[in-house]
Design a protein around this motif. Structure first.
Motif, PDB file in Angstrom:
ATOM      1  N   ARG A  82     -16.730  25.758 -54.728  1.00  0.00           N
ATOM      2  CA  ARG A  82     -16.663  26.242 -53.353  1.00  0.00           C
ATOM      3  C   ARG A  82     -15.917  25.278 -52.433  1.00  0.00           C
ATOM      4  N   ARG A  83     -15.563  24.087 -52.961  1.00  0.00           N
ATOM      5  CA  ARG A  83     -14.812  23.106 -52.190  1.00  0.00           C
ATOM      6  C   ARG A  83     -13.307  23.208 -52.430  1.00  0.00           C
ATOM      7  N   VAL A  84     -12.894  23.985 -53.417  1.00  0.00           N
ATOM      8  CA  VAL A  84     -11.481  24.048 -53.786  1.00  0.00           C
ATOM      9  C   VAL A  84     -10.622  24.562 -52.639  1.00  0.00           C
ATOM     10  N   GLY A  85     -11.052  25.637 -51.986  1.00  0.00           N
ATOM     11  CA  GLY A  85     -10.255  26.213 -50.905  1.00  0.00           C
ATOM     12  C   GLY A  85      -9.967  25.218 -49.805  1.00  0.00           C
ATOM     13  N   ARG A  93      -6.390  23.571 -48.627  1.00  0.00           N
ATOM     14  CA  ARG A  93      -5.929  23.738 -47.246  1.00  0.00           C
ATOM     15  C   ARG A  93      -5.534  22.417 -46.598  1.00  0.00           C
ATOM     16  N   VAL A  94      -6.271  21.356 -46.897  1.00  0.00           N
ATOM     17  CA  VAL A  94      -5.972  20.059 -46.274  1.00  0.00           C
ATOM     18  C   VAL A  94      -5.116  19.180 -47.196  1.00  0.00           C
ATOM     19  N   SER A  95      -4.585  19.788 -48.279  1.00  0.00           N
ATOM     20  CA  SER A  95      -3.656  19.112 -49.204  1.00  0.00           C
ATOM     21  C   SER A  95      -4.286  17.954 -49.969  1.00  0.00           C
ATOM     22  N   ARG A  96      -5.593  17.983 -50.156  1.00  0.00           N
ATOM     23  CA  ARG A  96      -6.217  16.982 -51.019  1.00  0.00           C
ATOM     24  C   ARG A  96      -5.888  17.250 -52.481  1.00  0.00           C
ATOM     25  N   ILE A  97      -5.699  18.517 -52.804  1.00  0.00           N
ATOM     26  CA  ILE A  97      -5.216  18.873 -54.131  1.00  0.00           C
ATOM     27  C   ILE A  97      -4.119  19.922 -53.964  1.00  0.00           C
ATOM     28  N   LYS A 103      -2.306  23.261 -55.989  1.00  0.00           N
ATOM     29  CA  LYS A 103      -2.516  24.227 -57.064  1.00  0.00           C
ATOM     30  C   LYS A 103      -1.677  23.871 -58.282  1.00  0.00           C
ATOM     31  N   GLY A 104      -2.337  23.828 -59.442  1.00  0.00           N
ATOM     32  CA  GLY A 104      -1.627  23.613 -60.695  1.00  0.00           C
ATOM     33  C   GLY A 104      -1.187  22.195 -60.954  1.00  0.00           C
ATOM     34  N   GLN A 105      -1.580  21.261 -60.091  1.00  0.00           N
ATOM     35  CA  GLN A 105      -1.169  19.866 -60.265  1.00  0.00           C
ATOM     36  C   GLN A 105      -2.388  18.954 -60.336  1.00  0.00           C
ATOM     37  N   SER A 106      -2.244  17.853 -61.068  1.00  0.00           N
ATOM     38  CA  SER A 106      -3.312  16.871 -61.200  1.00  0.00           C
ATOM     39  C   SER A 106      -2.822  15.525 -60.702  1.00  0.00           C
ATOM     40  N   ASP A 107      -3.506  14.974 -59.709  1.00  0.00           N
ATOM     41  CA  ASP A 107      -3.112  13.674 -59.173  1.00  0.00           C
ATOM     42  C   ASP A 107      -3.498  12.545 -60.115  1.00  0.00           C
ATOM     43  N   LEU A 108      -4.624  12.727 -60.815  1.00  0.00           N
ATOM     44  CA  LEU A 108      -5.118  11.699 -61.721  1.00  0.00           C
ATOM     45  C   LEU A 108      -5.086  12.232 -63.143  1.00  0.00           C
ATOM     46  N   GLN A 109      -4.101  11.775 -63.907  1.00  0.00           N
ATOM     47  CA  GLN A 109      -3.934  12.222 -65.278  1.00  0.00           C
ATOM     48  C   GLN A 109      -5.009  11.605 -66.158  1.00  0.00           C
ATOM     49  N   ALA A 110      -5.690  12.458 -66.923  1.00  0.00           N
ATOM     50  CA  ALA A 110      -6.767  11.983 -67.781  1.00  0.00           C
ATOM     51  C   ALA A 110      -6.253  11.733 -69.188  1.00  0.00           C
ATOM     52  N   ALA A 111      -6.967  10.866 -69.921  1.00  0.00           N
ATOM     53  CA  ALA A 111      -6.642  10.648 -71.330  1.00  0.00           C
ATOM     54  C   ALA A 111      -6.906  11.933 -72.108  1.00  0.00           C
ATOM     55  N   SER A 112      -6.398  11.983 -73.322  1.00  0.00           N
ATOM     56  CA  SER A 112      -6.389  13.226 -74.086  1.00  0.00           C
ATOM     57  C   SER A 112      -7.769  13.732 -74.478  1.00  0.00           C
ATOM     58  N   ARG A 113      -8.811  12.900 -74.362  1.00  0.00           N
ATOM     59  CA  ARG A 113     -10.135  13.360 -74.776  1.00  0.00           C
ATOM     60  C   ARG A 113     -10.686  14.438 -73.859  1.00  0.00           C
ATOM     61  N   GLN A 130     -10.320  18.469 -60.316  1.00  0.00           N
ATOM     62  CA  GLN A 130      -9.768  17.558 -59.320  1.00  0.00           C
ATOM     63  C   GLN A 130     -10.711  17.361 -58.146  1.00  0.00           C
ATOM     64  N   VAL A 131     -11.375  18.433 -57.726  1.00  0.00           N
ATOM     65  CA  VAL A 131     -12.344  18.324 -56.631  1.00  0.00           C
ATOM     66  C   VAL A 131     -13.497  17.416 -57.036  1.00  0.00           C
ATOM     67  N   LYS A 132     -14.019  17.625 -58.239  1.00  0.00           N
ATOM     68  CA  LYS A 132     -15.151  16.806 -58.693  1.00  0.00           C
ATOM     69  C   LYS A 132     -14.764  15.335 -58.814  1.00  0.00           C
ATOM     70  N   ILE A 133     -13.597  15.072 -59.404  1.00  0.00           N
ATOM     71  CA  ILE A 133     -13.153  13.688 -59.554  1.00  0.00           C
ATOM     72  C   ILE A 133     -12.920  13.045 -58.188  1.00  0.00           C
ATOM     73  N   GLY A 134     -12.218  13.750 -57.315  1.00  0.00           N
ATOM     74  CA  GLY A 134     -11.944  13.208 -55.983  1.00  0.00           C
ATOM     75  C   GLY A 134     -13.209  12.939 -55.202  1.00  0.00           C
ATOM     76  N   CYS A 135     -14.177  13.837 -55.330  1.00  0.00           N
ATOM     77  CA  CYS A 135     -15.431  13.675 -54.594  1.00  0.00           C
ATOM     78  C   CYS A 135     -16.209  12.459 -55.082  1.00  0.00           C
ATOM     79  N   THR A 136     -16.335  12.307 -56.410  1.00  0.00           N
ATOM     80  CA  THR A 136     -17.099  11.180 -56.931  1.00  0.00           C
ATOM     81  C   THR A 136     -16.416   9.852 -56.621  1.00  0.00           C
TER      82      THR A 136
END
Length: 283
Positions: free
Chosen positions: A204-207, A211-215, A217-227, A127-133
């Protein structure tokens, strides 16, 4: 790109509900994936996708070249996202590459501090990588953003992209050069997936993201296809094989294909029998 079956388009224009459903389903995922990359927010992308699908449904009767119906629909999507869609929540932050670089270096911390299990940790890192890009793209103006997305993410040729955006090919290539230059400079300076010397690392960006509720825990804001989504190690390996400019595009393409359930809502809002123009009314 969007690909329609010409016979289904004809049937949809004549009021065939199942044919219209097939047309909407063919357009939904490409439109949503384009909208996500333009707006960097699931909620905003879903709203925009609904708006675009309704436009496609209600204007099917205006198509003159049925074989080019998919390109026509994709052009509607691009025009809406560049010129008509109101500014989204991420765009309202008015991100710049300079400010984003500073933000990425703020609050870096070990992933182990969060006490996540293996599955939660992988999901959070993804989620961090996707959100960042996605946020990187929003640092570009809409005109530069769409130019970059079409060529370096959707791999549309510059001639096709210029036609989609209804601009001169030379103007399109100039926009693409500017967008590529800005993205490449940023990821080379700031992204640890592209450059070993860059300070930021997704784990190292996850924490800070939690903390700022960008993600969450245990949830995905952007659901990916099954691949699925490649691991960071695999992304880094692929990027390492490429030259600098292509590495930036590879990073952006490493995001998954996103899924949504907007089609049925768009169908509800633009009932085929009431809104699709009669083929006899075409010019």
């Amino acid at each position: 790109m969007i690909r329609f079956d010409a016979q289904q388009v004809v049937a949809a224009r004549e009021g065939n509900r199942s044919a219209l459903d097939a047309v909407v389903r063919a357009a939904e995922r490409p439109v949503f994936n384009l909208a996500v990359r333009m707006l960097a927010s699931r909620a905003d992308a879903e709203d925009a996708t609904q708006e675009i699908l309704v436009k496609i449904i209600t204007n099917l009767g205006s198509i003159r070249d049925l074989e080019a119906a998919g390109a026509w629909a994709f052009k509607i999507a691009c025009r809406h996202l560049v010129h008509e869609r109101k500014r989204g929540a991420i765009e309202a932050m008015q991100l710049s590459f300079e400010g984003f670089a500073v933000d990425l270096e703020t609050g870096l911390s070990p992933l182990s501090d969060l006490g996540l299990n293996e599955i939660e940790a992988k999901l959070a890192i993804d989620q961090v990588k996707i959100g960042c890009t996605l946020a990187m793209l929003v640092c570009l103006s809409r005109e530069l953003r769409i130019a970059y997305i079409l060529c370096d993410i959707f791999e549309v040729t510059d001639t096709e992209a210029a036609e989609i955006l209804e601009i001169d090919p030379a103007a399109y290539r100039q926009r693409l050069r500017r967008a590529r230059s800005a993205v490449t400079a940023f990821v080379t300076r700031s992204c640890g997936l592209v450059s070993e010397s860059a300070p930021c690392r997704c784990q190292r960006r996850v924490g800070q993201a939690v903390r700022v509720s960008r993600i969450v825990k245990g949830q995905s804001d952007l659901q990916a296809a099954s691949r699925g989504v490649p691991s960071l190690d695999e992304i880094r390996r692929r990027i390492g094989l490429l030259e600098r400019g292509r590495a930036s595009a590879a990073l952006m393409r490493s995001n998954p294909e996103f899924t949504s359930q907007i089609g049925p809502l768009a169908m509800f809002m633009a009932d085929a029998k009431s809104f699709v123009s009669n083929p006899s009314e075409k010019g």
